[in-house]
Design a protein around this motif. Structure first.
Motif, PDB file in Angstrom:
ATOM      1  N   TYR A  22       0.807  -1.217   0.000  1.00 47.91           N
ATOM      2  CA  TYR A  22       0.000   0.000   0.000  1.00 47.91           C
ATOM      3  C   TYR A  22       0.845   1.274   0.000  1.00 47.91           C
ATOM      4  CZ  TYR A  22      -4.386  -2.494   0.331  1.00 47.91           C
ATOM      5  OH  TYR A  22      -5.461  -3.299   0.049  1.00 47.91           O
ATOM      6  N   THR A  23       2.060   1.223   0.525  1.00 46.88           N
ATOM      7  CA  THR A  23       2.921   2.410   0.519  1.00 46.88           C
ATOM      8  C   THR A  23       3.813   2.455  -0.717  1.00 46.88           C
ATOM      9  OG1 THR A  23       4.589   1.317   1.912  1.00 46.88           O
ATOM     10  CG2 THR A  23       2.919   2.663   3.035  1.00 46.88           C
ATOM     11  N   GLU A  24       4.520   1.373  -0.995  1.00 40.66           N
ATOM     12  CA  GLU A  24       5.495   1.387  -2.089  1.00 40.66           C
ATOM     13  C   GLU A  24       4.863   1.245  -3.461  1.00 40.66           C
ATOM     14  OE1 GLU A  24       8.397  -1.610  -1.061  1.00 40.66           O
ATOM     15  OE2 GLU A  24       8.606  -0.772   0.953  1.00 40.66           O
ATOM     16  N   VAL A  25       3.827   0.438  -3.597  1.00 35.47           N
ATOM     17  CA  VAL A  25       3.200   0.223  -4.907  1.00 35.47           C
ATOM     18  C   VAL A  25       2.076   1.228  -5.152  1.00 35.47           C
ATOM     19  CG1 VAL A  25       1.972  -1.429  -6.372  1.00 35.47           C
ATOM     20  CG2 VAL A  25       3.832  -2.229  -4.912  1.00 35.47           C
ATOM     21  N   LEU A  26       1.190   1.429  -4.167  1.00 35.41           N
ATOM     22  CA  LEU A  26       0.046   2.315  -4.372  1.00 35.41           C
ATOM     23  C   LEU A  26       0.305   3.758  -3.946  1.00 35.41           C
ATOM     24  CD1 LEU A  26      -3.008   0.089  -3.424  1.00 35.41           C
ATOM     25  CD2 LEU A  26      -1.786   0.302  -5.598  1.00 35.41           C
ATOM     26  N   GLY A  27       1.367   3.991  -3.178  1.00 33.51           N
ATOM     27  CA  GLY A  27       1.745   5.362  -2.837  1.00 33.51           C
ATOM     28  C   GLY A  27       1.038   5.983  -1.647  1.00 33.51           C
ATOM     29  N   LEU A  28       0.368   5.166  -0.823  1.00 29.22           N
ATOM     30  CA  LEU A  28      -0.230   5.707   0.397  1.00 29.22           C
ATOM     31  C   LEU A  28       0.853   5.893   1.450  1.00 29.22           C
ATOM     32  CD1 LEU A  28      -3.537   3.637   0.668  1.00 29.22           C
ATOM     33  CD2 LEU A  28      -3.205   5.921  -0.291  1.00 29.22           C
ATOM     34  N   LYS A  29       0.547   6.674   2.464  1.00 29.16           N
ATOM     35  CA  LYS A  29       1.490   6.948   3.556  1.00 29.16           C
ATOM     36  C   LYS A  29       1.010   6.222   4.805  1.00 29.16           C
ATOM     37  CE  LYS A  29       2.667  10.910   6.413  1.00 29.16           C
ATOM     38  NZ  LYS A  29       2.380  12.316   6.637  1.00 29.16           N
ATOM     39  N   LEU A  30       1.936   5.575   5.514  1.00 31.20           N
ATOM     40  CA  LEU A  30       1.611   4.957   6.799  1.00 31.20           C
ATOM     41  C   LEU A  30       1.436   6.082   7.814  1.00 31.20           C
ATOM     42  CD1 LEU A  30       1.246   2.448   8.587  1.00 31.20           C
ATOM     43  CD2 LEU A  30       3.737   2.470   8.939  1.00 31.20           C
ATOM     44  N   LEU A  31       0.217   6.235   8.328  1.00 31.30           N
ATOM     45  CA  LEU A  31      -0.103   7.327   9.243  1.00 31.30           C
ATOM     46  C   LEU A  31      -0.037   6.920  10.707  1.00 31.30           C
ATOM     47  CD1 LEU A  31      -3.151   8.773   7.287  1.00 31.30           C
ATOM     48  CD2 LEU A  31      -0.786   9.602   7.277  1.00 31.30           C
ATOM     49  N   ASP A  32      -0.358   5.645  11.002  1.00 37.70           N
ATOM     50  CA  ASP A  32      -0.364   5.185  12.394  1.00 37.70           C
ATOM     51  C   ASP A  32      -0.317   3.664  12.390  1.00 37.70           C
ATOM     52  OD1 ASP A  32      -0.380   5.405  15.136  1.00 37.70           O
ATOM     53  OD2 ASP A  32      -2.414   6.200  15.281  1.00 37.70           O
ATOM     54  N   ARG A  33       0.225   3.109  13.456  1.00 44.46           N
ATOM     55  CA  ARG A  33       0.306   1.644  13.589  1.00 44.46           C
ATOM     56  C   ARG A  33       0.409   1.311  15.063  1.00 44.46           C
ATOM     57  NH1 ARG A  33       4.913  -2.227  10.755  1.00 44.46           N
ATOM     58  NH2 ARG A  33       4.043  -4.181  11.482  1.00 44.46           N
ATOM     59  N   PHE A  34      -0.434   0.365  15.537  1.00 42.89           N
ATOM     60  CA  PHE A  34      -0.393  -0.006  16.943  1.00 42.89           C
ATOM     61  C   PHE A  34      -1.142  -1.306  17.182  1.00 42.89           C
ATOM     62  CE2 PHE A  34      -3.780   3.093  16.254  1.00 42.89           C
ATOM     63  CZ  PHE A  34      -4.907   2.418  16.706  1.00 42.89           C
ATOM     64  N   GLU A  35      -0.939  -1.873  18.376  1.00 40.66           N
ATOM     65  CA  GLU A  35      -1.662  -3.060  18.821  1.00 40.66           C
ATOM     66  C   GLU A  35      -2.969  -2.603  19.453  1.00 40.66           C
ATOM     67  OE1 GLU A  35      -0.713  -6.354  18.597  1.00 40.66           O
ATOM     68  OE2 GLU A  35       1.114  -5.789  17.532  1.00 40.66           O
ATOM     69  N   HIS A  36      -4.053  -3.264  19.124  1.00 41.52           N
ATOM     70  CA  HIS A  36      -5.345  -2.976  19.766  1.00 41.52           C
ATOM     71  C   HIS A  36      -5.294  -3.607  21.152  1.00 41.52           C
ATOM     72  CE1 HIS A  36      -9.584  -2.696  20.535  1.00 41.52           C
ATOM     73  NE2 HIS A  36      -9.822  -2.163  19.350  1.00 41.52           N
ATOM     74  N   THR A  37      -5.638  -2.856  22.186  1.00 39.11           N
ATOM     75  CA  THR A  37      -5.450  -3.345  23.556  1.00 39.11           C
ATOM     76  C   THR A  37      -6.526  -4.326  24.010  1.00 39.11           C
ATOM     77  OG1 THR A  37      -6.562  -1.378  24.403  1.00 39.11           O
ATOM     78  CG2 THR A  37      -4.152  -1.317  24.290  1.00 39.11           C
ATOM     79  N   SER A  38      -7.748  -4.214  23.534  1.00 43.53           N
ATOM     80  CA  SER A  38      -8.802  -5.115  24.007  1.00 43.53           C
ATOM     81  C   SER A  38      -9.080  -6.277  23.051  1.00 43.53           C
ATOM     82  CB  SER A  38     -10.094  -4.340  24.266  1.00 43.53           C
ATOM     83  OG  SER A  38     -10.563  -3.765  23.076  1.00 43.53           O
TER      84      SER A  38
END
Length: 124
Positions: A22-38
């Motif tokens: 999604y970033t390298e081929v489609l050109g989107l930017k990674l905006l956030d990334r995290f583990e869901h706590t529940s």
């Protein structure tokens, strides 16, 4: 009141591969990334500028088909012919053999890393 679409969630089998696609081929930017706590899942949010378009979900254990509950995500593009050739050159599996023309624009479908159905659409 509704003000727009927030994002579309996609269940993925490999977060690293999907973020790369999604970033390298489609050109989107990674905006956030995290583990869901529940819920034991990892989430990644990708988009343009600060606008989230796609949420990737890794580690989901519920039942999902390749299509899932979302049929496809359509991304607005310009110069669709160039994008068609670019994806072919990247080895992306293209669902449509050619670009289809409609009264309001042109489109083609292709697949993401987990066989999710994606569309590029160029409005007239």
């Amino acid at each position: 009141m509704i003000t727009g679409i927030e994002h579309t969630g996609i269940i993925v089998s490999n977060m690293e591969n999907s973020i790369a696609f999604y970033t390298e081929v489609l050109g989107l930017k990674l905006l956030d990334r995290f583990e869901h706590t529940s819920v034991p899942v990892e989430l990644a949010f990708l988009g343009l500028g600060e606008k989230v378009l796609v949420e990737l979900i890794s580690g989901y254990t519920g039942e999902v088909t390749n299509e899932g509950k979302v049929h496809h995500i359509a991304f607005s593009v310009t110069n669709i012919e160039e994008k068609f050739e670019l994806l072919k050159g990247e080895g992306v599996l293209i669902k449509d053999k050619k670009i289809t023309e409609l009264p309001n624009g042109k489109y083609f479908f292709f697949y993401g890393p987990d066989e999710e159905s994606l569309e590029f659409f160029e409005r007239k």
